[in-house]
Write a protein that holds these residues in place. Structure first.
Motif, mmCIF file in Angstrom:
data_model
loop_
_atom_site.group_PDB
_atom_site.id
_atom_site.type_symbol
_atom_site.label_atom_id
_atom_site.label_comp_id
_atom_site.label_asym_id
_atom_site.label_seq_id
_atom_site.Cartn_x
_atom_site.Cartn_y
_atom_site.Cartn_z
ATOM 1 N N VAL A 82 0.866 -1.172 0.000
ATOM 2 C CA VAL A 82 0.000 0.000 0.000
ATOM 3 C C VAL A 82 0.905 1.225 0.000
ATOM 4 O O VAL A 82 1.822 1.329 0.816
ATOM 5 C CB VAL A 82 -0.914 0.009 1.251
ATOM 6 N N ALA A 83 0.677 2.134 -0.929
ATOM 7 C CA ALA A 83 1.457 3.369 -1.014
ATOM 8 C C ALA A 83 0.648 4.517 -0.427
ATOM 9 O O ALA A 83 -0.506 4.721 -0.795
ATOM 10 C CB ALA A 83 1.819 3.661 -2.466
ATOM 11 N N LEU A 84 1.265 5.268 0.483
ATOM 12 C CA LEU A 84 0.609 6.406 1.134
ATOM 13 C C LEU A 84 1.382 7.684 0.831
ATOM 14 O O LEU A 84 2.610 7.676 0.766
ATOM 15 C CB LEU A 84 0.542 6.189 2.647
ATOM 16 N N SER A 85 0.637 8.788 0.681
ATOM 17 C CA SER A 85 1.243 10.082 0.362
ATOM 18 C C SER A 85 0.574 11.186 1.179
ATOM 19 O O SER A 85 -0.299 10.914 2.006
ATOM 20 C CB SER A 85 1.080 10.373 -1.132
ATOM 21 N N ASN A 86 0.955 12.429 0.902
ATOM 22 C CA ASN A 86 0.365 13.583 1.592
ATOM 23 C C ASN A 86 -1.162 13.537 1.547
ATOM 24 O O ASN A 86 -1.832 13.896 2.522
ATOM 25 C CB ASN A 86 0.825 14.893 0.938
ATOM 26 N N ASP A 87 -1.727 13.118 0.412
ATOM 27 C CA ASP A 87 -3.175 13.125 0.219
ATOM 28 C C ASP A 87 -3.918 12.123 1.092
ATOM 29 O O ASP A 87 -5.143 12.183 1.194
ATOM 30 C CB ASP A 87 -3.514 12.837 -1.248
ATOM 31 N N ASP A 88 -3.219 11.188 1.723
ATOM 32 C CA ASP A 88 -3.871 10.158 2.531
ATOM 33 C C ASP A 88 -4.080 10.573 3.985
ATOM 34 O O ASP A 88 -4.602 9.781 4.781
ATOM 35 C CB ASP A 88 -3.075 8.850 2.461
ATOM 36 N N ASN A 89 -3.699 11.780 4.345
ATOM 37 C CA ASN A 89 -3.880 12.262 5.708
ATOM 38 C C ASN A 89 -5.330 12.081 6.156
ATOM 39 O O ASN A 89 -6.260 12.449 5.446
ATOM 40 C CB ASN A 89 -3.482 13.736 5.808
ATOM 41 N N GLY A 90 -5.501 11.471 7.338
ATOM 42 C CA GLY A 90 -6.836 11.275 7.903
ATOM 43 C C GLY A 90 -7.533 10.006 7.448
ATOM 44 O O GLY A 90 -8.600 9.687 7.952
ATOM 45 N N HIS A 91 -6.942 9.270 6.530
ATOM 46 C CA HIS A 91 -7.572 8.055 6.013
ATOM 47 C C HIS A 91 -7.303 6.856 6.918
ATOM 48 O O HIS A 91 -6.394 6.867 7.739
ATOM 49 C CB HIS A 91 -7.056 7.730 4.615
ATOM 50 N N THR A 92 -8.118 5.811 6.709
ATOM 51 C CA THR A 92 -7.923 4.516 7.353
ATOM 52 C C THR A 92 -7.744 3.490 6.257
ATOM 53 O O THR A 92 -8.499 3.491 5.280
ATOM 54 C CB THR A 92 -9.141 4.148 8.230
ATOM 55 N N VAL A 93 -6.728 2.624 6.399
ATOM 56 C CA VAL A 93 -6.495 1.556 5.428
ATOM 57 C C VAL A 93 -6.488 0.226 6.160
ATOM 58 O O VAL A 93 -6.151 0.150 7.345
ATOM 59 C CB VAL A 93 -5.167 1.749 4.650
ATOM 60 N N SER A 94 -6.855 -0.825 5.436
ATOM 61 C CA SER A 94 -6.848 -2.182 5.982
ATOM 62 C C SER A 94 -5.867 -3.025 5.183
ATOM 63 O O SER A 94 -5.873 -2.981 3.946
ATOM 64 C CB SER A 94 -8.248 -2.796 5.911
ATOM 65 N N VAL A 95 -5.031 -3.758 5.901
ATOM 66 C CA VAL A 95 -4.038 -4.628 5.276
ATOM 67 C C VAL A 95 -4.045 -5.966 6.005
ATOM 68 O O VAL A 95 -4.686 -6.121 7.047
ATOM 69 C CB VAL A 95 -2.624 -4.000 5.314
ATOM 70 N N HIS A 96 -3.301 -6.915 5.450
ATOM 71 C CA HIS A 96 -3.141 -8.219 6.078
ATOM 72 C C HIS A 96 -1.729 -8.339 6.648
ATOM 73 O O HIS A 96 -0.804 -7.667 6.180
ATOM 74 C CB HIS A 96 -3.371 -9.335 5.060
ATOM 75 N N SER A 97 -1.579 -9.210 7.611
ATOM 76 C CA SER A 97 -0.258 -9.462 8.170
ATOM 77 C C SER A 97 0.683 -9.884 7.054
ATOM 78 O O SER A 97 0.336 -10.695 6.208
ATOM 79 C CB SER A 97 -0.371 -10.553 9.233
ATOM 80 N N GLY A 98 1.859 -9.283 7.017
ATOM 81 C CA GLY A 98 2.837 -9.546 5.966
ATOM 82 C C GLY A 98 2.849 -8.500 4.871
ATOM 83 O O GLY A 98 3.813 -8.403 4.111
ATOM 84 N N ASP A 99 1.782 -7.709 4.753
ATOM 85 C CA ASP A 99 1.730 -6.663 3.735
ATOM 86 C C ASP A 99 2.707 -5.544 4.088
ATOM 87 O O ASP A 99 3.081 -5.360 5.247
ATOM 88 C CB ASP A 99 0.323 -6.069 3.617
#
Length: 137
Positions: free
Chosen positions: A35-52
């Motif tokens: 998952v790539a995160l940048s300035n625009d992702d401020n305040g967001h919630t993301v879901s990932v799996h163990s190992g990601d």
């Protein structure tokens, strides 16, 4: 004769039959997602799996007289998100890579600070926070 022919055809059909459900290739070894995160992702919630993996790249903000530089992103729960690497660049950007290592929730935060780029200019003492919540399952 007809009985033997039917028996032979049935055996042949069973040899070439496709199973009702093919085994899931991910069942044995799941390919890691990134998952790539940048300035625009401020305040967001993301879901990932163990190992990601989670890659963070925050870009500094520049004006004629100031530059808002980032510090290195950090996880609030290192037992959930392990930071594999992290650094800042000379131009004020910040880069970090995390691996989801356990179930739970962690936030990733970084702070942006003002740096004067023109003599005689004064920066605000305001510190801006960037934050993303990560749910790992």
């Amino acid at each position: 004769m007809l009985g033997r022919t039917l028996l032979a055809v049935t055996a042949l059909a069973a040899t070439f039959a496709v199973p009702a459900a093919l085994p899931d290739a991910d069942a044995a070894v799941r390919v890691r997602d990134t998952v790539a995160l940048s300035n625009d992702d401020n305040g967001h919630t993301v879901s990932v799996h163990s190992g990601d993996r989670i890659d963070v790249h925050l870009v500094a903000v520049r004006t004629d007289s100031e530059k808002w530089s980032w510090d290195v992103p950090a996880a609030s729960s290192p037992e959930v998100l392990h930071r594999d690497e992290g650094h800042t660049t000379p131009d004020g950007d910040a880069v970090a890579r995390f691996t989801a290592t356990g179930d739970g929730t962690s936030s990733i935060t970084a702070h942006r600070h003002c740096r004067v780029t023109r003599p005689g200019h004064l920066c605000s003492h305001l510190v801006r926070t960037w934050k993303v919540t990560v749910n790992v399952s």
